[in-house]
Motif scaffolding. Structure first.
Motif, mmCIF file in Angstrom:
data_model
loop_
_atom_site.group_PDB
_atom_site.id
_atom_site.type_symbol
_atom_site.label_atom_id
_atom_site.label_comp_id
_atom_site.label_asym_id
_atom_site.label_seq_id
_atom_site.Cartn_x
_atom_site.Cartn_y
_atom_site.Cartn_z
ATOM 1 N N GLU A 560 87.752 44.388 74.264
ATOM 2 C CA GLU A 560 89.077 44.053 74.796
ATOM 3 C C GLU A 560 89.089 43.829 76.307
ATOM 4 O O GLU A 560 89.745 42.934 76.807
ATOM 5 N N ILE A 561 88.366 44.654 77.035
ATOM 6 C CA ILE A 561 88.411 44.529 78.492
ATOM 7 C C ILE A 561 87.167 43.861 79.056
ATOM 8 O O ILE A 561 87.237 42.961 79.880
ATOM 9 N N LYS A 562 86.008 44.274 78.532
ATOM 10 C CA LYS A 562 84.764 43.769 79.120
ATOM 11 C C LYS A 562 84.357 42.376 78.640
ATOM 12 O O LYS A 562 83.386 41.822 79.120
ATOM 13 N N GLY A 563 85.095 41.851 77.664
ATOM 14 C CA GLY A 563 84.693 40.564 77.104
ATOM 15 C C GLY A 563 83.715 40.793 75.982
ATOM 16 O O GLY A 563 83.971 40.516 74.817
ATOM 17 N N GLU A 564 82.547 41.319 76.342
ATOM 18 C CA GLU A 564 81.568 41.701 75.332
ATOM 19 C C GLU A 564 81.055 43.096 75.655
ATOM 20 O O GLU A 564 80.921 43.453 76.826
ATOM 21 N N SER A 565 80.773 43.867 74.617
ATOM 22 C CA SER A 565 80.117 45.146 74.850
ATOM 23 C C SER A 565 78.749 45.106 74.171
ATOM 24 O O SER A 565 78.483 44.253 73.322
ATOM 25 N N ILE A 566 77.907 46.018 74.597
ATOM 26 C CA ILE A 566 76.518 45.990 74.128
ATOM 27 C C ILE A 566 76.346 46.928 72.938
ATOM 28 O O ILE A 566 76.693 48.102 72.999
ATOM 29 N N PHE A 567 75.799 46.391 71.876
ATOM 30 C CA PHE A 567 75.591 47.155 70.650
ATOM 31 C C PHE A 567 74.088 47.114 70.370
ATOM 32 O O PHE A 567 73.511 46.041 70.247
ATOM 33 N N ALA A 568 73.484 48.297 70.282
ATOM 34 C CA ALA A 568 72.026 48.331 70.103
ATOM 35 C C ALA A 568 71.652 48.961 68.767
ATOM 36 O O ALA A 568 72.254 49.954 68.348
ATOM 37 N N TYR A 569 70.695 48.349 68.111
ATOM 38 C CA TYR A 569 70.090 48.937 66.913
ATOM 39 C C TYR A 569 68.727 49.445 67.322
ATOM 40 O O TYR A 569 67.947 48.710 67.942
ATOM 41 N N VAL A 570 68.451 50.690 66.978
ATOM 42 C CA VAL A 570 67.202 51.285 67.437
ATOM 43 C C VAL A 570 66.441 51.895 66.269
ATOM 44 O O VAL A 570 67.008 52.621 65.447
ATOM 45 N N VAL A 571 65.165 51.558 66.214
ATOM 46 C CA VAL A 571 64.275 52.220 65.254
ATOM 47 C C VAL A 571 63.543 53.314 66.028
ATOM 48 O O VAL A 571 62.761 53.018 66.931
ATOM 49 N N PRO A 572 63.851 54.584 65.724
ATOM 50 C CA PRO A 572 63.250 55.666 66.497
ATOM 51 C C PRO A 572 61.845 56.010 66.022
ATOM 52 O O PRO A 572 61.477 55.699 64.879
ATOM 53 N N ARG A 573 61.096 56.630 66.904
ATOM 54 C CA ARG A 573 59.786 57.153 66.518
ATOM 55 C C ARG A 573 60.053 58.409 65.687
ATOM 56 O O ARG A 573 60.867 59.240 66.072
ATOM 57 N N GLY A 574 59.420 58.517 64.541
ATOM 58 C CA GLY A 574 59.634 59.716 63.708
ATOM 59 C C GLY A 574 60.934 59.647 62.928
ATOM 60 O O GLY A 574 61.474 58.576 62.670
#
Ligand code: PRX
Length: 654
Positions: A560-574
């Motif tokens: 809404e405010i920033k235009g775009e926000s950052i969305f991360a998908y992470v594959v963790p170790r373990g």
């Protein structure tokens, strides 16, 4: 807002011609715009040559306008010699030396002004100091500064002696600073003990010390501006206080006259792949477009007070704070701090206090300020405002209408300006006294800029409302010259798609029935967070650089405010963390990205999965990730997915 308004906003069909009064006082009236447009169409080169002769004070006049021998490495006015700082400062001294050049306001409310004469003297003293430290024409100087008048003084001082500045945004991390220093091979850093932001101190000198602790062998000196007064470490022999450097220096400094093609600055910006690109700008061509657009688009007149809210760490702060308006002899406002400090009325208070007549900001700021309600701006006297502007991302019609009604009181034209770090200056925008504006449209290219929309084959898209690649068909004076140290990447990124026929902006756009452009967004994997470009790749690299992370994919999600926000998908170790563990790991990774790149790059949300969705050939299915991040239904074909069961984890359901 009435229903009628709402409906017309949704259709975006409203058109707002400038008032008769505005047009009567405007620099460029409809007939002037027409004349400029046809002059440019008749002979592109002669058009720019005439303006370059009229607008620039040349030390040695140029004889050749455009050299395309090594296209797309175009050269403009190459045998002409000039100095940027001379053109921004000295040229005004005789007639306007006492005119206010800069009105500075600190976050704590203190303010002071600098006349053109005082600004010139300050620039000369620092320029003499830099020369005394051995800085020569062509040397790179990195600036890592708070948004103070001294940031502009430092840029102008570099320009005066032909040194190439590279401003690194004060919100970027020590690591980002180090990468840029090393890529540029900089000889010096100019910084401050710290800056003020939202009531906090930004520890710029500490970050500089961290950056210089590894690599950066080319750095000989660090010049430190006294700003916050908190304790910092000064390294003997390397670090010197700004005040000591300028103490007793002459306020006269012979400018270094350089070729129009001499690099004025590098400014690093994100791309879809690899490390940030050092966008290299010229002196003469850059000056020409920055100055002309300041006059044409912002209609700068003698008694205007112009406030562009951008930080000097971005291109907008270069072209419309440090250079363009000064070249045009204007009075500018510089504000050090956060827009909402101590409250959501700060911007309006500054406008009131300093009698701002032209206000230029980003849609993200407008949206953030809208949230405080109409009463906040309505309780300030904004009657001096006569022109408003936006830049950095598409402005949604709702924010445009709010800006128009509540800030501009339906009296001020809004210039929605489309341009890029690479273009150096505004490319598309209303010329405010000469044409009607429409919510959400940057309208048309300014005279001399050949913007077009083409399809996948490079053929022009003529039909209205059909999307395509936004391209520029002819070179223009303020275009980037190359990517510092990587000309192949310059050619590949901006020219290869259509075999050198056009400059490819990387945006998609449509044109409506009136020929007005509307920018649809980026076509590559570049996020636009609060009007600033960030490569998904950079955030991904930062994430995988952490020990806990095996793989990461980053996408944008509308915000809404920033235009775009950052969305991360992470594959963790373990083991994949869930619940509290996931929240804790999210905090760790967000802080890590903040340290690696800067707070602006911190993912808003991180989702952990055992794997990422890939095609059988191993490519991450980004489009699918984007759909999931937006919470939309998956319509893509997922049959090629190697591991379909992963979808539930990615949706956060398991
Ligand atoms: O996608 C466009 C968007 O911002 C990109 C350029 O980003 P940057 O180099 O950081 O420069 C921002 C300030 C000049 C463009 O490719 N953009 C910029 N202005 C607009 C815009 N999108 C829509 N409308 C605009 N007025």
């Amino acid at each position: 807002m009435s229903d009628k308004n709402l409906e017309s906003i949704l259709h975006e069909s409203r058109s707002f011609p400038p008032s008769r009064d505005f047009t009567a006082g405007a620099r460029i009236k409809p007939a002037d715009l027409e004349a400029l447009t046809s002059e440019a169409a008749a002979d592109h080169e002669s058009f720019w040559a005439r303006l370059a002769r009229e607008e620039i004070d040349w030390h040695t006049p140029f004889t050749k306008t455009l050299d395309d021998t090594n296209a797309p490495n175009y050269r403009w006015f190459a045998d002409g010699m000039l100095n940027m700082s001379h053109n921004c400062l000295d040229v005004h001294l005789k007639a306007n030396g006492d005119k206010t050049a800069i009105i500075f306001e600190a976050e704590n409310g203190d303010s002071h002004t600098l006349s053109y004469r005082e600004l010139t003297a300050a620039v000369c003293r620092l320029a003499n100091g830099l020369r005394a430290l051995g800085v020569q024409a062509g040397d790179r100087v990195v600036l890592y500064m708070p948004m103070t008048a001294e940031a502009v003084i430092a840029m102008q001082a570099c320009a005066r002696i032909g040194a190439v500045h590279s401003v690194v945004f004060g919100g970027f991390s020590a690591k980002s600073l180090r990468d840029r220093i090393m890529d540029a091979g900089a000889k010096m850093v100019i910084t401050a003990d710290g800056g003020h932001r939202g009531g906090q101190i930004v520890a710029l000198k500490d970050a500089t010390d961290t950056a210089l602790a590894e690599g950066c062998e080319t750095i000989e000196h660090v010049v430190v501006l006294h700003c916050t007064g908190h304790d910092i470490n000064m390294v003997e022999g390397r670090d010197i206080w700004w005040s000591e450097l300028v103490d007793g220096r002459s306020d006269q400094c012979e400018p270094e006259f350089v070729s129009a093609e001499h690099p004025l600055f590098l400014l690093y910006t994100s791309g879809s792949t690899g490390k940030p690109k050092g966008i290299q700008h010229s002196t003469g061509g850059y000056l020409l477009n920055a100055k002309l657009t300041s006059k044409w688009v912002f209609d700068l007149n003698d008694d205007d007070v112009f406030w562009c809210t951008a930080d000097v760490g971005w291109i907008t702060g270069h072209s419309y704070v440090a250079y363009g308006p000064l070249a045009a002899g204007a009075t500018i406002v510089i504000y050090e701090g956060a827009p909402t400090y101590p409250d959501g009325g700060r911007f309006w208070k500054i406008c009131q206090q300093h009698g701002v007549t032209i206000f230029y900001t980003a849609p993200t700021a407008i949206r953030a300020l809208m949230k405080f309600g109409d009463d906040v701006p309505l309780s300030h006297d904004l009657s001096k405002l006569r022109l408003l502007g936006t830049v950095g991302e598409p402005i949604n019609p709702e924010a445009w209408m709010w800006y128009h009604r509540i800030i501009g009181k339906e009296r001020c034209p809004i210039v929605d300006t489309w341009w890029q770090t690479e273009t150096g200056a505004i490319m598309m925008s209303p010329v405010p006294g000469a044409m009607a504006t429409k919510p959400g449209s940057c309208t048309r290219a300014i005279p001399g800029i050949a913007a077009a929309i083409v399809d996948e084959q490079g053929e022009p898209v003529e039909a209205p409302n059909m999307g395509g690649y936004l391209v520029i068909e002819k070179p223009w004076p303020s275009m980037l010259r190359t990517i510092w140290g990587d000309n192949d990447r310059y050619i590949e990124t901006y020219w290869e798609k259509f075999n050198g026929r056009y400059y490819v902006a990387g945006d998609s756009a449509i044109r409506d029935e009136d020929g007005y452009f509307r920018i649809m967004g980026r076509i590559d994997d570049v996020l636009n967070v609060s009007g600033h470009r960030l490569g998904t790749m950079e955030v991904e690299s930062a994430l995988v650089a952490h020990d806990l992370v095996v793989e990461a994919a980053v996408v944008g999600r509308p915000h809404e405010i920033k235009g775009e926000s950052i969305f991360a998908y992470v594959v963790p170790r373990g083991e994949r963390p869930v619940g509290e563990d996931a929240a804790a790991m999210t905090r760790v990774l967000r802080d890590w990205v903040g340290e690696e790149l800067g707070a602006i790059a911190k993912p808003d949300e991180i989702r952990f999965a055992d794997n990422l969705p890939k095609t059988r050939s191993g490519k991450i299915m980004r489009r699918l990730l984007r759909t999931i991040a937006r919470g939309e239904e998956i319509t893509q074909d997922t049959s090629t997915l190697e591991n379909e069961s992963i979808l539930d984890q990615l949706r956060g359901e398991k």
